[in-house]
Every structure is written in structure tokens, then in C-alpha cells.
Design a protein around this motif. Structure first.
Motif, short mmCIF file in Angstrom:
data_model
loop_
_atom_site.label_atom_id
_atom_site.label_comp_id
_atom_site.label_asym_id
_atom_site.label_seq_id
_atom_site.Cartn_x
_atom_site.Cartn_y
_atom_site.Cartn_z
N ASP A 55 0.82 -1.21 0.00
CA ASP A 55 0.00 0.00 0.00
C ASP A 55 0.85 1.27 0.00
O ASP A 55 2.09 1.21 -0.04
N ARG A 56 0.17 2.41 0.05
CA ARG A 56 0.86 3.69 -0.03
C ARG A 56 1.85 3.88 1.12
O ARG A 56 2.95 4.42 0.93
N THR A 57 1.46 3.43 2.31
CA THR A 57 2.38 3.54 3.46
C THR A 57 3.65 2.75 3.22
O THR A 57 4.76 3.23 3.52
N ASP A 58 3.53 1.54 2.68
CA ASP A 58 4.71 0.73 2.38
C ASP A 58 5.61 1.42 1.37
O ASP A 58 6.85 1.40 1.51
N GLU A 60 5.89 4.66 0.74
CA GLU A 60 6.55 5.83 1.33
C GLU A 60 7.66 5.42 2.29
O GLU A 60 8.72 6.05 2.32
N ARG A 61 7.43 4.38 3.07
CA ARG A 61 8.46 3.93 4.00
C ARG A 61 9.71 3.45 3.26
O ARG A 61 10.83 3.66 3.72
N GLU A 139 -1.02 4.54 -5.67
CA GLU A 139 -1.70 4.43 -4.38
C GLU A 139 -1.40 3.10 -3.71
O GLU A 139 -1.15 3.03 -2.51
N ARG A 140 -1.44 2.04 -4.49
CA ARG A 140 -1.16 0.70 -3.98
C ARG A 140 -0.82 -0.22 -5.13
O ARG A 140 -1.15 0.07 -6.30
N LYS A 504 1.83 -0.39 16.95
CA LYS A 504 1.89 0.63 15.91
C LYS A 504 3.31 0.98 15.50
O LYS A 504 3.52 1.56 14.44
N TYR A 534 10.13 -2.64 10.26
CA TYR A 534 9.92 -1.22 10.50
C TYR A 534 9.68 -1.04 11.98
O TYR A 534 8.85 -1.73 12.58
N THR A 541 12.90 6.54 12.88
CA THR A 541 12.37 5.28 12.37
C THR A 541 13.48 4.55 11.64
O THR A 541 14.34 5.16 10.99
N LYS A 614 6.12 17.20 3.24
CA LYS A 614 4.70 17.19 2.90
C LYS A 614 4.14 18.60 3.04
O LYS A 614 4.56 19.36 3.90
#
Length: 615
Positions: A55-58, A60-61, A139-140, A504, A534, A541, A614
Motif C-alpha cells: 500500500d501507499r504507506t509501504d 513511502e516507507r 496508491e497501492r 503501531k 519497520y 524510524t 509534505k
């Protein structure tokens, strides 16, 4: 010894960090919705095919500018051959070959890349262009591992990689970007901006990646500028329309093998895509009309030039007319081909060059999904192909998903896939043969998904068996040598994934794939382990990752031994403000000496640092 200790530390550290942070627990998204493996949004547990989600989070990370490298650590059985710190290039001996469960090819035309369900490949050689897929636009990513031709047609023998473009949900302006610089003069820069006002939305992105290269004996520079624009309007609750423009302009120097380095094998290539879509949703029926036009202009210093196109129309409609049943009917039309030139070749070797060659293909398909009660989900379908060159082909497929209990799912499927002969197979150069038939493959798999530890731990395992036939090969012992449908292979193995997300702040994912395959298959390691973690504390991070391969064939020459290697990477980020983050990425921290393809060494330790922001 130090390299082994570093790899062990990167594998084990996330587990202990997760235990230390146990109090801040969350639950995984155990029932994600996918559109790949079906043409309508559906809970993954009901889909019989093995589908992975990034997904988008993956994205970006990962910090990757290109989408494909971000998939390596998260998709079991997925292999990608790199060439340098950034960029893949095109043509013989370039990077970017994708392999899923050992199914690839050279050119790489047996794994299909799609953008929003629309096929993307070069019109003459029929392979995807890896440098065209930027993470800023996506997006994904949904990856169907295994035969996917029933819904997506030609080239989806090993699987389908569906890149789903970004959506704009918030009103007003917003955006993000990054810039980084590092070893070998490597520059990575990206900017994305989006706007929404009521039913109207628009977005634009610009990416630049370049490197001076690390080879001292040959030129291996690379530079690419990529532009993307998308706009759309929601006409009402039923209809949505959108349009896209994508351009990628690259300049690549192919260095050649170390035994015969090249100083000026320059390859310039421009890729473009124009697409529009009209989506509809009427409650119990939904679907889309998709139109796309892909084009390219390739120019090599060696004298080769080509202009190609791949254009088509996709229409499908989902019908939810009976209880717990979904019927999808669809029509795909595509036209692909172009013209190639190479005046530097002697006349006998220019066969087919200078003439325009086109192939058309029209497919119709039906796919039925039926639930029996709440736990058993069945599907079956068939695609009929009509190709202007070889005639017809029939592709059946069926599968089942059985929810033994909420935390245990068993899946099984069998499907037939194919690859249409490309223009180069049929018409170009003396080895071409216009009587070729499509390559075929039967894929069978059995899978288990299990959730443990109060949904903090998920396990997935799949047994797979793939048998390919009618493969197009050239026998150099024949006179004259020509392409023939005489090749075959049998791949079988097991792939598994462990995902641990105790809170989290921590995630740990480990993939393993064992592959039993023929000895001469490139880009298909017998044992492939990837691990990525992660975890976060305060403003810091960490994203450590490891890739370990055993039994990789790097040359068609079967007298050469298979190779094994391990590579460890680490990305460290620091949140300066709520909108600005600094990062430092170290790659190949073990300074491993290795090759993915015979004669093409990979770089040692290299680092990139920069900022992300951002708006």
C-alpha cells in the motif's frame, strides 16, 4: 563473519523490539479489499488466487523512487534484477527483469504489468519498461502470483502486477516531495501535487533519477525524467470519468560484461501513455470502459531504432443479480506493433526491419464467483482469444476459498495462461517465424492463511506447480536457426510469508520461496529469503532489510556454477518537523561482491541521504 552477524541482527532485532513495545498493540487489517484476481472490489479472503498488497504507506516507507524495488522485500517469490544505484535501462543485458515463481524470460514478457487494469508493455518486444513506474503516482500495488490470463490476457503467465494510481480525497491543495544525493553521483528527486474541489480532482508529479555509475572500466551512466498528470470528475453517484498522461525520457549507457566492456553503448528511450476511463456503479451492477494508448521511441548508439505502440480498449461489467453471486463479463481489444530500423546490420540480418508490423487481438471472457453460505467461495471462468496472427485460444480457470474458521483460510486454484508471440518473434531478424503459436502454461496452487497471537501474527504458505509448453526458443544447431514452439519447463515449489505487527511502532515481514526449476532458468533462485522490518521510537524510524539467495543461475551456460549471496540494507529517518523528515539509506552494507547476471558486477556499499516533505 561480520556480514553474517549484521544480517542476523537485522533479522532478529524487530522481534525483540516488538516484545518491548507490546503495550501499544494494534490489530492487522485482516480482511483487505482487492480488485486484482477479480474485476470488482472484494475481500481478499474470498479470492482464490494468491494476491499480495503493497500500500501507499509501504511505498513511502521504502523511500524508493521506482515502484518495483519496493516490492522485492514484500512479495514472496518475487525477484528483480538491478543494475546500479538507480535505473534499469532497455535492450539486451539491461536490468529490470521481473520473475515470479521463477517465470520470467528475456525479454521479460511473461509477467504482465498493468496500470489500473490496463496492460503495459512495449509494442515490438512485448516487455514492460521498468523505468516508467514511479512510486509518486501509485496508491497501492496488487500482485497476483500465478497465472492471471483469465482476467488480463496475454503475458500474465507468471502473474500480474497491477499498479493502482493515486486518488485525491481531500479538498484543496496538498502534496509531497523528496530529494536525495549519494554515492556515484546518484540523484533522486520527486514532487507530487494534488487538488480537489467537490467532484473535480487533479494531480501532477515530476521525478528525476540519475547516476554517474560505478563501473570504472565502462560507461554505465543513467538519467530519467518522468512526468505524470491525472484529472477526473465525478459526474454523479453512478459515473466517474478520468484522464491520464505519462511520459518517461531516459538516457542509459549499457556497460557490457567485464570481459568486454563498452565505452559508448548509449541507449535513449522515450515512453508515453495516454489513457481515459469511464467507471459506473449502479448498485447491483458496476464496471468500466478503459481506453489506453502506449507509445515509445528507442534509439541506440549501435544503430538500432524503433517506434512502437500498444493501444486498446477494455470493457467489463460486474453483475450482482443472484444471491451471493457475481458474474463478470468483459471484452478486451488490443493492437500492438511498430517499426524497427538498424542500418548498421548487413542486409541479410535486416529481415523485417524498416516495415511496419501490427498484431490485433480481441478477447471475450466470463468469470463467475459464487459463495455457498458464509465460508465457501467458488469461482470459474473462461477467456476466448482471437489473434490476427495465430487464430484462437481458450483459457479456462477455476478456484475456491474456504474459511475453516475466522482465523484459518484454505485456497486452491488452477488456471491456464498464455503469451502471444511478439512482433520480434514473428517478423524481425532471421530467427523470426510468422508461424509461431502462443506460449502456454498451466498453474496449480494450494494455499493456507493463518492468523495467530490475537491477530498480531499472520502466516501464509502456498504450494505451486507450473508447467509451460510451446515456449518459443531458437535452436542454434538448426540451419537456418529459427524460433520454434519446442520449449517447455516445469516449476514447482513453496512460498511463505510471516508478518508480525505487535504494535503501531513495529512491523516485521519475512518471505521465503523454494523453487525447483530447470537448471538454465535465469533470475530464479532456488532459495530466496527476504526480510524487512519497520520500527519507530521518538522521531527516529528504522527500516532494515535483508535479501539472501541460494542457487541463482546467472548465465545460460550450464557449465558455470550457480551463485549465492546476501545483501543487507538500512534506512534511517528522523522527523525534523511534522512535515519534514531527513533520511539516510545504506545499501549493501555487507559490501558483498556478487553478480545477478554473468559479467555484470553489482556495486558495493553505497549511501544516499536527503529530505522528504509534505505540504
Amino acid at each position: 563473519m561480520k556480514a553474517n552477524l549484521l544480517i542476523l541482527l537485522l533479522l532478529v532485532l524487530p522481534f525483540y523490539w516488538g516484545q518491548a513495545q507490546e503495550s501499544d498493540s494494534i490489530q492487522m487489517d485482516l480482511d483487505p479489499v482487492v480488485v486484482t484476481g477479480t474485476r470488482q472490489e472484494m475481500p481478499l479472503r474470498k479470492v482464490a488466487a494468491a494476491v499480495s498488497i503493497v500500500d501507499r504507506t509501504d511505498l513511502e516507507r521504502s523511500g524508493e523512487l521506482n515502484v518495483l524495488p519496493a516490492l522485492v522485500q514484500r512479495i514472496p517469490g518475487f525477484f528483480l534484477n538491478d543494475r546500479g544505484t538507480t535505473g534499469f535501462g532497455v535492450g539486451p543485458n539491461s536490468g529490470g527483469n521481473i520473475s515470479i515463481r521463477g517465470i520470467s524470460g528475456s525479454p521479460n514478457s511473461r509477467v504482465l504489468v498493468l496500470i489500473d487494469g490496463q496492460p503495459q508493455y512495449m509494442g515490438i518486444f512485448a516487455h514492460p519498461i521498468a523505468d516508467s513506474y514511479m512510486a509518486s503516482d501509485i496508491e497501492r500495488v496488487e500482485v497476483q502470483r500465478g497465472a492471471a490470463s483469465l482476467l488480463y490476457g496475454s503475458n500474465a503467465m507468471g502473474g500480474a502486477i497491477n499498479l493502482i494510481t493515486r486518488k485525491t480525497h481531500r479538498d484543496g491543495w496538498h502534496g509531497n516531495g523528496s530529494i536525495g544525493y549519494g554515492s556515484y553521483g546518484t540523484l533522486l528527486a520527486s514532487a507530487h501535487a494534488a487538488y480537489r474541489s467537490g467532484s473535480f480532482f487533479s494531480m501532477v508529479s515530476l521525478n528525476r533519477n540519475q547516476t554517474e555509475g560505478f563501473r570504472k572500466d565502462a560507461a554505465d551512466r543513467f538519467a530519467n525524467t518522468a512526468f505524470y498528470w491525472k484529472t477526473g470528475y465525478e459526474l454523479n453517484e453512478t459515473y466517474r470519468i478520468s484522464a491520464e498522461l505519462q511520459l518517461s525520457d531516459a538516457d542509459y549507457f549499457q556497460p557490457g560484461p567485464i570481459s568486454a566492456p563498452l565505452l559508448n553503448d548509449r541507449r535513449e528511450f522515450l515512453r508515453g501513455r495516454v489513457a481515459t476511463s469511464l467507471q459506473n456503479s449502479h448498485g447491483r451492477t458496476s464496471g468500466a470502459l478503459l481506453l489506453y494508448h502506449n507509445f515509445g521511441d528507442h534509439r541506440f548508439e549501435t544503430g538500432f531504432e524503433s517506434k512502437d505502440q500498444n493501444q486498446g480498449v477494455t470493457f467489463y461489467q460486474n453483475l450482482d443479480l443472484l444471491p451471493k453471486q457475481l458474474v463478470t463479463v468483459g471484452v478486451d481489444y488490443k493492437r500492438f506493433g511498430g517499426t524497427a530500423f538498424n542500418e548498421s546490420l548487413p542486409p541479410p540480418a535486416r529481415m523485417g526491419l524498416g516495415d511496419a508490423h501490427w498484431i490485433t487481438e480481441t478477447d471475450v471472457y466470463i468469470h463467475v464467483q459464487q459463495s455457498l453460505g458464509e465460508r465457501i467461495h467458488l469461482n470459474a471462468g473462461i477467456r476466448q482469444v482471437a489473434n490476427s496472427q495465430f487464430g484462437g485460444a481458450t483459457l479456462p480457470g477455476f478456484g475456491a476459498s474456504w474459511e475453516l474458521r475466522p482465523s484459518t483460510i484454505v485456497k486452491a486454484s488452477s488456471a491456464k495462461a498464455f503469451r502471444s508471440p511478439s512482433v520480434v518473434d514473428l517478423f524481425l531478424f532471421p530467427v523470426s517465424n510468422d508461424a509461431l503459436r502462443p506460449e502456454e502454461l498451466w498453474s496449480h496452487e494450494l494455499g493456507l492463511v493463518q492468523e495467530l497471537l490475537d491477530q498480531k501474527l499472520s502466516l501464509e504458505a502456498n504450494l505451486f506447480y507450473s508447467k509451460g509448453s510451446n515456449l518459443i526458443v531458437v535452436n542454434p544447431m538448426e540451419t537456418p536457426p529459427r524460433g520454434q514452439n519446442t520449449g517447455s519447463f516445469r516449476n514447482r515449489g513453496v512460498e511463505s510469508q510471516l508478518k508480525f505487527a505487535p504494535n503501531k511502532l513495529t512491523e516485521w515481514i519475512v518471505n521465503y520461496c523454494f523453487l525447483d526449476r530447470p537448471a538454465n532458468i535465469l533470475f530464479a533462485p532456488r532459495h530466496h529469503i527476504t526480510s524487512q522490518a519497520y520500527f519507530s521510537f521518538g522521531n527516529i524510524t528504522l527500516l532494515p532489510s535483508v535479501q539472501y539467495l541460494v542457487g541463482l543461475t546467472i548465465s545460460p551456460d550450464q557449465t558455470l556454477p550457480e551463485v549465492s549471496y546476501a545483501v543487507a540494507n538500512l534506512r534511517v529517518s528522523y522527523q525534523i518537523t511534522s512535515n519534514i523528515q531527513a533520511y539516510l539509506s545504506g545499501n549493501n552494507l555487507t559490501d558483498t561482491t556478487y553478480e545477478v547476471e554473468q559479467g555484470y558486477p553489482m556495486q558495493g556499499i553505497n549511501v544516499i541521504s536527503g529530505i522528504q516533505f509534505k505540504l
